[in-house]
Design a protein around this motif. Sequence first.
Motif, short mmCIF file in Angstrom:
data_model
loop_
_atom_site.label_atom_id
_atom_site.label_comp_id
_atom_site.label_asym_id
_atom_site.label_seq_id
_atom_site.Cartn_x
_atom_site.Cartn_y
_atom_site.Cartn_z
N GLY A 241 0.88 -1.52 0.27
CA GLY A 241 -0.03 -0.27 -0.01
C GLY A 241 0.88 1.71 -0.12
O GLY A 241 0.58 2.13 -0.81
N ASP A 242 1.91 1.19 0.89
CA ASP A 242 2.57 2.35 0.80
C ASP A 242 3.78 2.40 -0.47
O ASP A 242 3.65 3.47 -0.81
N LEU A 243 4.20 1.32 -0.92
CA LEU A 243 4.56 1.88 -2.21
C LEU A 243 4.05 2.50 -3.25
O LEU A 243 3.86 3.08 -4.48
N ALA B 170 3.03 14.10 -14.02
CA ALA B 170 2.02 14.33 -14.70
C ALA B 170 1.69 15.83 -14.64
O ALA B 170 2.41 16.59 -15.21
N LYS B 171 1.47 16.67 -13.30
CA LYS B 171 1.46 17.84 -13.27
C LYS B 171 2.86 19.09 -14.02
O LYS B 171 3.14 19.77 -14.62
N THR B 172 4.12 18.15 -13.63
CA THR B 172 5.24 18.79 -14.21
C THR B 172 5.26 18.82 -16.07
O THR B 172 5.30 19.60 -16.59
N ARG B 173 5.10 17.88 -16.64
CA ARG B 173 4.71 17.67 -18.30
C ARG B 173 3.71 18.20 -18.00
O ARG B 173 3.68 19.43 -19.62
N ALA B 174 2.64 18.70 -17.52
CA ALA B 174 1.18 19.73 -18.03
C ALA B 174 2.09 21.35 -17.86
O ALA B 174 1.79 21.81 -18.94
N GLU C 290 2.03 9.53 -6.39
CA GLU C 290 2.07 10.37 -5.94
C GLU C 290 3.21 10.84 -6.33
O GLU C 290 2.80 11.81 -6.69
N ASP C 291 4.14 9.58 -6.85
CA ASP C 291 5.17 10.30 -7.91
C ASP C 291 4.91 10.78 -9.76
O ASP C 291 4.87 11.29 -10.60
#
Length: 137
Positions: free
Chosen positions: A10-12, A24-28, A18-19
């Motif tokens: 679950g943590d992984l 995706a946000k950085t790419r956008a 999150e990564d």
Amino acid sequence: MKEGTEPTYGDLISQLYEDGKGYAKTRALLYRALVQYRAMQMRLPAVMFMAAVALASAAMMAMLLGLVLTLEEVMGGLPAGLLVGFVALAIAGGLVFWGWSLMPDLDESPFQDDDGISDRTLAEKSAEITEDLASNA
């Protein structure tokens, strides 16, 4: 997660999520910055093209008006205006038809030669892979 313990699945998965969201946000943001940069580059040329179209339109109107006034002496004002108007509309229609015929078909995939992006369905692709594996076995 505590120090010195192994992470759970679950943590992984949560960390992977999150990564991926950050990526995706950085790419956008990158694509947004690229579009803004290209728009800034095109601002002056776009204004110049619009000015050129306005001047060409005014020049065409002056030439057509001169033609109407010249033909007015021969055949009268209304027939000369109608004749020049219909001829100009016919030329404009021909240019529109010609331009429309040169338009690319935007429905076709630009990556037709790419194996990953094609019109074939997943079932067809998997059947092809299965046949290849069977023939190689």
